[in-house]
Design an enzyme around this catalytic site. Sequence first.
Site, PDB file in Angstrom:
ATOM      1  N   ARG A   1       0.842  -1.203   0.000  1.00 44.23           N
ATOM      2  CA  ARG A   1       0.000   0.000   0.000  1.00 44.23           C
ATOM      3  C   ARG A   1       0.876   1.252   0.000  1.00 44.23           C
ATOM      4  NH1 ARG A   1      -2.857  -3.403   3.648  1.00 44.23           N
ATOM      5  NH2 ARG A   1      -2.038  -2.342   5.501  1.00 44.23           N
TER       6      ARG A   1
ATOM      7  N   LYS B   1     -12.173  15.010   5.307  1.00 44.70           N
ATOM      8  CA  LYS B   1     -13.335  14.554   4.537  1.00 44.70           C
ATOM      9  C   LYS B   1     -14.245  13.704   5.398  1.00 44.70           C
ATOM     10  CE  LYS B   1     -14.060  10.937   2.085  1.00 44.70           C
ATOM     11  NZ  LYS B   1     -14.102   9.814   1.126  1.00 44.70           N
TER      12      LYS B   1
ATOM     13  N   GLU C   1     -19.246  16.070   2.189  1.00 47.75           N
ATOM     14  CA  GLU C   1     -19.558  15.137   1.099  1.00 47.75           C
ATOM     15  C   GLU C   1     -20.887  14.411   1.317  1.00 47.75           C
ATOM     16  OE1 GLU C   1     -17.725  11.236  -1.254  1.00 47.75           O
ATOM     17  OE2 GLU C   1     -16.540  12.222   0.289  1.00 47.75           O
TER      18      GLU C   1
ATOM     19  N   LYS D   1     -18.377  18.491  -1.657  1.00 43.24           N
ATOM     20  CA  LYS D   1     -18.071  17.355  -2.535  1.00 43.24           C
ATOM     21  C   LYS D   1     -19.357  16.574  -2.795  1.00 43.24           C
ATOM     22  CE  LYS D   1     -15.102  13.287  -3.135  1.00 43.24           C
ATOM     23  NZ  LYS D   1     -13.932  12.517  -2.665  1.00 43.24           N
TER      24      LYS D   1
END
Length: 344
Positions: free
Chosen positions: A45, A138, A179, A224
């Site tokens: 990753r 976020k 969002e 968003k």
Amino acid sequence: MSEKLEDIARALVAPGKGILAADESTSTIKKRFDTINLASTEDSRRDYREMLFRSTEAMKNHVSGVILYDETIRQKAKDGTPLVDIMKAAGSIPGIKVDTGAKPLAGPTSKVETITEGLDGLRERFAEYHKLGARFAKWRAVITIADGYPTWNCVKANAHALARYAALAQEANIVPIVEPEVLMDGPHSSHDIDECYRVTEWTLRTVFRELYDARVNLEGIVLKPNMIIAGQKSPKQASAAEVAEKTVKVLKETVPAAVPGIAFLSGGQSDAVATEHLSLMNASGPLPWALTFSYGRALQAAAIKTWAGKPENVAAGQRAFAHRAKMNGLAALGKWSQSLEKAA
């Protein structure tokens, strides 16, 4: 870079730039790696994300910020350099996903609707993330369209959680990406574009009412949202021009001009389609806010396929990433075209 919320928010939606969503959870990145037969480990990753962040052309010219997962914001590159420092050196702002995922909403609608969790202890986590370099965050709320759905309880609960998160973020001097996603895919995605419009308008009006009640500074956020698109299972799919027109219309009706920018999610759209929709919106005329991208899969799909987990493919993977970043950077200016896409 200025530490003022308003300046950070404007930098995230700077002309020709957008946000890379690299905040896939461990389970999600495993699914992506399964497609290239690569085991998902801490090292693999790291190597994948390091490949993206060291893509100088993409990061310097087209990526304003990167949303990170908790693991990634703490990781170091192979040479020992913190990944956050690599991003900063390229001129990108580090961000962090802070919600803990969408869980079934308690009550009779729990088989369809969800509520995003993660508010407990968030003030303390924000303080730590700020020290680790995050300057924006976020939180994703998920709204499902189905027969009889969404319910008012779901829309209001998720909008309220988004507002509480946004207020906590700004308290920590972190810009919140807000969002609210009305899903276009999944098992309940047979709705047409007009139903997407209705639910998105309802959701956005509710979100901004909750943001107002929480006294969130709208000049220090980035929205968003989803685009206005028919569900993937709908027999009636709209043209790109209609998607762009209806998306701009719903935003004009619901999003205050104080918001500096709107960074769309791709929401299951293909790479080029998400780019085309964004470009058409920006080419439609002057708008009160910047319109740009905050894409995950739509920026990374070509790169991960090209890289395939092999060190010898790093440069090719970076070129694939740089191409998609460039195309979306052009779309954020309303200057993308099919001919430019094919010329790569």
